[in-house]
Design an enzyme around this catalytic site. Sequence first.
Site, PDB file in Angstrom:
ATOM      1  N   LYS A 100       0.833  -1.212   0.000  1.00 48.58           N
ATOM      2  CA  LYS A 100       0.000   0.000   0.000  1.00 48.58           C
ATOM      3  C   LYS A 100       0.869   1.264   0.000  1.00 48.58           C
ATOM      4  O   LYS A 100       2.059   1.201   0.350  1.00 48.58           O
ATOM      5  CB  LYS A 100      -0.913  -0.001   1.230  1.00 48.58           C
ATOM      6  CG  LYS A 100      -0.175   0.144   2.551  1.00 48.58           C
ATOM      7  CD  LYS A 100      -1.100  -0.061   3.743  1.00 48.58           C
ATOM      8  CE  LYS A 100      -0.352   0.125   5.039  1.00 48.58           C
ATOM      9  NZ  LYS A 100      -1.116  -0.357   6.202  1.00 48.58           N
ATOM     10  N   TYR A 112      17.736  29.708   3.483  1.00 48.25           N
ATOM     11  CA  TYR A 112      16.693  30.560   4.074  1.00 48.25           C
ATOM     12  C   TYR A 112      17.014  30.901   5.523  1.00 48.25           C
ATOM     13  O   TYR A 112      17.361  30.036   6.312  1.00 48.25           O
ATOM     14  CB  TYR A 112      15.333  29.867   4.015  1.00 48.25           C
ATOM     15  CG  TYR A 112      14.730  29.864   2.622  1.00 48.25           C
ATOM     16  CD1 TYR A 112      14.374  31.067   2.011  1.00 48.25           C
ATOM     17  CD2 TYR A 112      14.500  28.680   1.955  1.00 48.25           C
ATOM     18  CE1 TYR A 112      13.799  31.066   0.744  1.00 48.25           C
ATOM     19  CE2 TYR A 112      13.928  28.669   0.687  1.00 48.25           C
ATOM     20  CZ  TYR A 112      13.582  29.868   0.090  1.00 48.25           C
ATOM     21  OH  TYR A 112      13.028  29.879  -1.157  1.00 48.25           O
TER      22      TYR A 112
HETATM   23  C1  PLP Z   1      -0.458  -1.483   6.832  1.00 48.83           C
HETATM   24  C2  PLP Z   1      -1.143  -2.701   7.274  1.00 48.83           C
HETATM   25  C3  PLP Z   1      -0.419  -3.876   7.533  1.00 48.83           C
HETATM   26  C4  PLP Z   1       1.098  -3.929   7.533  1.00 48.83           C
HETATM   27  O1  PLP Z   1       1.586  -3.409   8.743  1.00 48.83           O
HETATM   28  P1  PLP Z   1       3.167  -3.408   9.060  1.00 48.83           P
HETATM   29  O2  PLP Z   1       3.233  -2.936  10.460  1.00 48.83           O
HETATM   30  O3  PLP Z   1       3.791  -2.440   8.113  1.00 48.83           O
HETATM   31  O4  PLP Z   1       3.637  -4.797   8.848  1.00 48.83           O
HETATM   32  C5  PLP Z   1      -1.123  -5.021   7.839  1.00 48.83           C
HETATM   33  N1  PLP Z   1      -2.471  -5.010   7.883  1.00 48.83           N
HETATM   34  C6  PLP Z   1      -3.211  -3.894   7.654  1.00 48.83           C
HETATM   35  C7  PLP Z   1      -4.683  -3.968   7.741  1.00 48.83           C
HETATM   36  C8  PLP Z   1      -2.561  -2.716   7.365  1.00 48.83           C
HETATM   37  O5  PLP Z   1      -3.299  -1.602   7.151  1.00 48.83           O
END
Ligand code: PLP
Length: 344
Positions: free
Chosen positions: A33, A250
């Site tokens: 994701k 800056y």
């Molecule tokens: C992002 C997510 C994961 C992965 O989590 P990590 O801590 O990065 O391993 C797993 N399950 C869901 C539902 C998530 O949203």
Amino acid sequence: MAYISINFDNYRHNLELLAKKAGDINKVIAVLKDNAYGHGLLEMAPLAAAVGVKWAAVKNKYEASIVEPFFERVLILVDVPSSEVNDKWVFAAHSLESIAKMPEGTTIHLKVDTGMHRNGVMMNEVDEACALIHEKKLNIEGAMMHHSSADIVGTTYFVQKENFEMVKQRLQEFSSKYGFKDLKFHSCNSAALLRHEGSFDEDFARVGIASYGYTDLPSAFGTYDLKPVLSLWAEKVSTRMLEKGDRVGYGGVFEAPKAMRVSTYDIGYGDGFSRYDGKSDLAIADGRPILGRVSMDSLSIEGNDDKVCLFKDARGLASHFNTISYEIVTKLATWIVRKVEGSH
Ligand SMILES: *Cc1c(COP(=O)(O)O)cnc(C)c1O
């Protein structure tokens, strides 16, 4: 231009370590994701597939459409289904309300809220959810939960685990009543999988951050040989000689303590690199400090190298900015070129 280097050997190493924990690479859902946590969706999807991963998890349908060619199934964590049917897509069902709106035939994994109180049907709504899934002729293939505190010492992790065991039993009862077939169960993120001891009896684990080389698990849980996958590089835009007392950037926050050569590199907060204010020390990968404030598209370093590595391990920046490695890598802009290095 600035670029991201992806170390495939390290990614493979991490995935194989996680597959060993889960018992089988077929149990690993690669969480890709948010542009694969900033690593690049298009770059990481084929690499995960090359290691043997069959399932990916993404945020929305857009990401699903990109990774779909590389996997057998794609779990969509946040987005909702539309009427377009796609055999590979599996939607996490987060509430009775969303289930009621799903088109007939949608494939789902029921998300159950076992204590995080973020998403999922409540435990006391599971019966109603099953009836609704049956009535709406949805294709339920599994159920899942998410840990709120897998990387924290305390009881919450165990309470949620126990709750999910109850959910599994309840769902098995409804399976015979409604003819749900062969439900798959998964509860673990990276931290929960890493701290799991003994044989792993769930069908999947959804691993994100550990596959990219990080964990925030306290050392009380053990140490893990994870290797950061991403490093960030920037190229030189220009160089100048400063005299003692000249100021850089800056606000002129950095003042040269001596005559020195300074170069400007093409990465800044507009590219998702955090905006360092030039005050307390912050160094790049080789230990040289960033001089003055980070601009939108550039920052300054002493020397004259053609390119510099900003970081190979996100934990230094995470600690400086009081955040987590997830945020440091995920924020990196999509337009930065991702180059895959290593054997494949
Ligand atoms: C992002 C997510 C994961 C992965 O989590 P990590 O801590 O990065 O391993 C797993 N399950 C869901 C539902 C998530 O949203």
